[in-house]
Scaffold this active site. Sequence first.
Site, PDB file in Angstrom:
ATOM      1  N   LYS A  10      25.762  37.819  82.841  1.00  0.00           N
ATOM      2  CA  LYS A  10      24.687  38.335  81.972  1.00  0.00           C
ATOM      3  C   LYS A  10      25.135  38.229  80.526  1.00  0.00           C
ATOM      4  O   LYS A  10      26.345  38.229  80.236  1.00  0.00           O
ATOM      5  CB  LYS A  10      24.329  39.782  82.325  1.00  0.00           C
ATOM      6  CG  LYS A  10      25.434  40.829  82.078  1.00  0.00           C
ATOM      7  CD  LYS A  10      25.438  41.458  80.704  1.00  0.00           C
ATOM      8  CE  LYS A  10      26.724  42.238  80.497  1.00  0.00           C
ATOM      9  NZ  LYS A  10      27.127  42.672  79.247  1.00  0.00           N
ATOM     10  N   ASP A 136      26.904  48.285  84.968  1.00  0.00           N
ATOM     11  CA  ASP A 136      26.188  47.006  84.899  1.00  0.00           C
ATOM     12  C   ASP A 136      25.754  46.493  86.270  1.00  0.00           C
ATOM     13  O   ASP A 136      25.010  45.513  86.352  1.00  0.00           O
ATOM     14  CB  ASP A 136      27.083  45.925  84.253  1.00  0.00           C
ATOM     15  CG  ASP A 136      27.149  46.047  82.738  1.00  0.00           C
ATOM     16  OD1 ASP A 136      26.291  46.750  82.159  1.00  0.00           O
ATOM     17  OD2 ASP A 136      28.057  45.444  82.143  1.00  0.00           O
TER      18      ASP A 136
HETATM   19  P1  ATP Z   1      31.378  44.107  81.596  1.00  0.00           P
HETATM   20  O1  ATP Z   1      30.603  43.119  80.768  1.00  0.00           O
HETATM   21  O2  ATP Z   1      30.570  44.694  82.747  1.00  0.00           O
HETATM   22  O3  ATP Z   1      32.127  45.118  80.804  1.00  0.00           O
HETATM   23  P2  ATP Z   1      33.505  42.229  81.771  1.00  0.00           P
HETATM   24  O4  ATP Z   1      32.878  40.878  81.817  1.00  0.00           O
HETATM   25  O5  ATP Z   1      33.976  42.690  80.436  1.00  0.00           O
HETATM   26  O6  ATP Z   1      32.482  43.264  82.384  1.00  0.00           O
HETATM   27  P3  ATP Z   1      34.924  41.760  84.226  1.00  0.00           P
HETATM   28  O7  ATP Z   1      35.091  40.282  84.227  1.00  0.00           O
HETATM   29  O8  ATP Z   1      33.890  42.321  85.129  1.00  0.00           O
HETATM   30  O9  ATP Z   1      34.716  42.301  82.735  1.00  0.00           O
HETATM   31  O10 ATP Z   1      36.376  42.371  84.558  1.00  0.00           O
HETATM   32  C1  ATP Z   1      36.852  43.595  84.063  1.00  0.00           C
HETATM   33  C2  ATP Z   1      38.061  44.017  84.906  1.00  0.00           C
HETATM   34  O11 ATP Z   1      37.617  44.313  86.241  1.00  0.00           O
HETATM   35  C3  ATP Z   1      39.108  42.924  85.046  1.00  0.00           C
HETATM   36  O12 ATP Z   1      40.175  43.203  84.209  1.00  0.00           O
HETATM   37  C4  ATP Z   1      39.501  42.907  86.516  1.00  0.00           C
HETATM   38  O13 ATP Z   1      40.831  43.344  86.719  1.00  0.00           O
HETATM   39  C5  ATP Z   1      38.565  43.890  87.208  1.00  0.00           C
HETATM   40  N1  ATP Z   1      37.795  43.271  88.332  1.00  0.00           N
HETATM   41  C6  ATP Z   1      37.486  43.899  89.474  1.00  0.00           C
HETATM   42  N2  ATP Z   1      36.757  43.090  90.270  1.00  0.00           N
HETATM   43  C7  ATP Z   1      36.587  41.929  89.625  1.00  0.00           C
HETATM   44  C8  ATP Z   1      35.922  40.709  89.962  1.00  0.00           C
HETATM   45  N3  ATP Z   1      35.287  40.523  91.124  1.00  0.00           N
HETATM   46  N4  ATP Z   1      35.940  39.723  89.035  1.00  0.00           N
HETATM   47  C9  ATP Z   1      36.566  39.922  87.852  1.00  0.00           C
HETATM   48  N5  ATP Z   1      37.230  41.029  87.499  1.00  0.00           N
HETATM   49  C10 ATP Z   1      37.248  42.046  88.373  1.00  0.00           C
END
Ligand code: ATP
Length: 292
Positions: A10, A136
């Site tokens: 997203k 989210d």
């Molecule tokens: P958001 O935009 O919802 O804040 P994000 O894109 O910043 O998410 P994610 O890629 O979802 O961040 O990852 C955040 C943390 O979640 C990572 O540091 C990772 O260790 C943990 N994590 C748990 N499950 C997953 C997954 N399926 N894929 C990626 N990271 C994951």
Amino acid sequence: MRISVKAPAKINLTLDTLYKRPDGYHEVEMVMTTVDLADRVELTLLASDEIRLECSASFVPDDARNHAYKAAQLLKEKYKVKQGVRIYIHKQIPVAAGLAGGSSDAAAALRGLNKLWNLGLTLDELAEIGAQIGSDVPFCVYGGTALATGRGERIEHLTPPAPCWVILAKPPIGVSTADVYGNLRINESTKHPDTAYMLKAIETQDFQLMCKSLGNVLEDVTLSLYPQVKQIKELMLASGADGVLMSGSGPTVYALVQKEAKVQRIYNALRGFVKDVYVARLLGCTEAEILA
Ligand code: ATP
């Protein structure tokens, strides 16, 4: 039996914080939409009562810390499922990037397991379970375009915005959402996005108004912590982007363009500066298309 589910990233078209709540969370107002940069979540039925998870990216947790694992655990407990599942995540969405990759994997696992385990749950029920994993996740259960309020878990569906290209660039840093919110100080100089204008731009499919209405209250916080993010924004604008914004708490920045000719120019300019550059389209549509 095996099911393969698409888990799209997203982007935030807007992200605003209204006030800090007694529970410590910020009351947010965000317009979010899905793009066709996606992980693929493969679910294979296991006769044994266990959850096994593997991910193509070795640094992503493969145990109960993984959001997709948590999704399976929650469904199993709540609906007393005795069958198991092997979850394989083919990772394409950059991690800790502001693109909700983990949340989208959890949402894809919820949608897929609903079928694999014959649970017959509605999307609203899946979204409610998803809210226990992360703010989210409910949005990612539905996909498409939505206004999210509360902690981000209250979803109001919107029509798709004007179609366009999205060029995403992630500098080589991981940003902690909690740190960015922790550094956020709302005062008179805070630049709040105009959510009402964004809603109008979406409703009327007005691309120029959408670009003008992009805004993220967290952007200045991340920009001050990581100057590369600012440089990427400037480079995108100098290369002809119509609109540019940081997604979520960053560090990913995206550019919106409607003319295909501009896509390659922006991509080439960015590739000289960062390795992780992606070209995608706004999906903006419904969950039915995401399931494909
Ligand atoms: P958001 O935009 O919802 O804040 P994000 O894109 O910043 O998410 P994610 O890629 O979802 O961040 O990852 C955040 C943390 O979640 C990572 O540091 C990772 O260790 C943990 N994590 C748990 N499950 C997953 C997954 N399926 N894929 C990626 N990271 C994951």
